[in-house]
Design an enzyme around this catalytic site. Structure first.
Site, PDB file in Angstrom:
ATOM      1  N   ARG A  29      34.908  19.095 -34.368  1.00 50.15           N
ATOM      2  CA  ARG A  29      35.010  17.984 -35.335  1.00 50.15           C
ATOM      3  C   ARG A  29      34.973  18.563 -36.749  1.00 50.15           C
ATOM      4  O   ARG A  29      34.862  19.779 -36.942  1.00 50.15           O
ATOM      5  CB  ARG A  29      33.874  16.986 -35.120  1.00 50.15           C
ATOM      6  N   ASN A  71      32.431  28.972 -38.667  1.00 50.57           N
ATOM      7  CA  ASN A  71      32.372  27.662 -39.322  1.00 50.57           C
ATOM      8  C   ASN A  71      31.183  26.807 -38.895  1.00 50.57           C
ATOM      9  O   ASN A  71      30.678  26.011 -39.682  1.00 50.57           O
ATOM     10  CB  ASN A  71      33.687  26.920 -39.029  1.00 50.57           C
ATOM     11  N   VAL A  86      26.493  29.056 -30.889  1.00 47.78           N
ATOM     12  CA  VAL A  86      26.687  30.244 -31.730  1.00 47.78           C
ATOM     13  C   VAL A  86      25.422  31.069 -31.942  1.00 47.78           C
ATOM     14  O   VAL A  86      25.485  32.174 -32.487  1.00 47.78           O
ATOM     15  CB  VAL A  86      27.290  29.877 -33.106  1.00 47.78           C
ATOM     16  N   THR A  92      24.897  12.107 -47.347  1.00 46.29           N
ATOM     17  CA  THR A  92      25.015  11.099 -48.401  1.00 46.29           C
ATOM     18  C   THR A  92      25.391   9.768 -47.740  1.00 46.29           C
ATOM     19  O   THR A  92      24.572   9.096 -47.190  1.00 46.29           O
ATOM     20  CB  THR A  92      26.068  11.531 -49.445  1.00 46.29           C
ATOM     21  N   TYR A 121      18.608  25.651 -45.786  1.00 50.62           N
ATOM     22  CA  TYR A 121      20.075  25.593 -45.868  1.00 50.62           C
ATOM     23  C   TYR A 121      20.570  26.531 -46.977  1.00 50.62           C
ATOM     24  O   TYR A 121      21.495  27.319 -46.769  1.00 50.62           O
ATOM     25  CB  TYR A 121      20.526  24.154 -46.132  1.00 50.62           C
TER      26      TYR A 121
END
Ligand code: NAP
Length: 248
Positions: free
Chosen positions: A16, A87, A61, A197, A155
């Site tokens: 996605r 990614n 991953v 958000t 992050y």
């Protein structure tokens, strides 16, 4: 003539969001693509829709054994791997440092950061067999500056680390034909951004000089370029696609 003819690519987190967009465009440009994701149903469905040059492999991953399996399946189906797009990623808990649990911190670093090391470790031997390769590591604007409010310290740390690992690997393997670059997206319309958000970008819009959220395809255009031979003299560098956010 596609811009990725003869390339064999692995794209993680391809079920996605931006990974899906990269996979679709890579196939359209002539690449053979191994799509990987921990979301098996969506990943398999997407690969089935993309035809014989697409193969889905279920993959977490954070697990090196699963990386080894992905590379073996890619080589068996299409030959040595020449493109890797690291990614897959998560936003993780949106907590400030004191409230951030150790578990939350380590989970974000495992998925966003350790996976990039594991992916390069697993795939570079295949690229060395091919005699060339391009690795595109997806970081973030949060891998360059930390002041956009909502991502946690974990992050930010993970995305800074991706930028650093990119440069180290580029220097190590440049002499053997492998280029390694990082991509730093701003606000992109994907399920992850909506999680951070809302559909419209929330307060983020006011921070964006171009005044809008990007479509995933606008990041894909950059990833495609870096993966292709058009970027033959580009390695070890960071590439920002953020509508001017970091210019402020
Ligand atoms: P997304 O829509 O959430 O898609 C990420 C995909 O990666 C999902 O299918 C997810 O599966 C998968 N994934 C997560 N953890 C995994 C794991 N351990 N193993 C395998 N697959 C895993 O995210 P996106 O917005 O497209 O983001 C793609 C990359 O761009 C990420 O690295 C992200 O940090 C970065 N980025 C995004 C933005 C943005 O605005 N969207 C901005 C800057 C950077 P699940 O559905 O199971 O979680």
């Amino acid at each position: 003539m596609g811009r990725l003819n003869d390339k064999v690519a692995i794209i993680t987190g391809a079920a996605r969001g931006m990974g899906e967009s990269h996979a679709k465009r890579f196939i359209a440009e002539g690449a053979k693509v191994v799509l990987t994701d921990r979301s098996a149903e969506a990943g398999q469905k997407l690969a089935d829709s993309l035809g014989p040059n697409a193969l889905f492999v279920h993959h977490d991953v954070t697990d090196f054994a699963q990386w080894t399996n992905v590379v073996a399946k890619a080589e068996a189906a299409f030959g040595p791997v020449t493109v890797l797009v690291n990614n897959a990623g998560i936003l993780g808990p949106m907590a400030q440092t004191v409230e951030l649990t150790e578990e939350g911190y380590h989970q974000v670093c495992a998925i966003n950061q350790d996976s990039v090391f594991l992916g390069m470790k697993a795939v570079i031997p295949s690229m060395l067999k091919a005699g060339k390769g391009s690795i595109v590591n997806i970081s973030s604007i949060a891998g360059i500056a930390a002041n956009y409010g909502f991502p946690s310290l974990a992050y930010v740390a993970s995305k800074f680390a991706v930028r650093g690992m990119t440069k180290a690997a580029a220097i190590e393997y440049g002499g053997r034909g492998i280029r390694v670059n990082s991509v730093h997206p701003g606000f992109i319309q994907t399920p992850m951004m909506v999680e951070a958000t809302d559909e419209e970008g929330g307060d983020a819009l006011g921070l964006i000089p171009l005044g809008r959220i990007a479509e995933p395809e606008e990041v894909t255009a950059l990833v495609l370029f870096l993966a292709s031979d058009e970027a033959s003299y580009i390695t070890g560098s960071e590439h920002i696609v953020d509508a001017g956010m970091l210019a402020q």
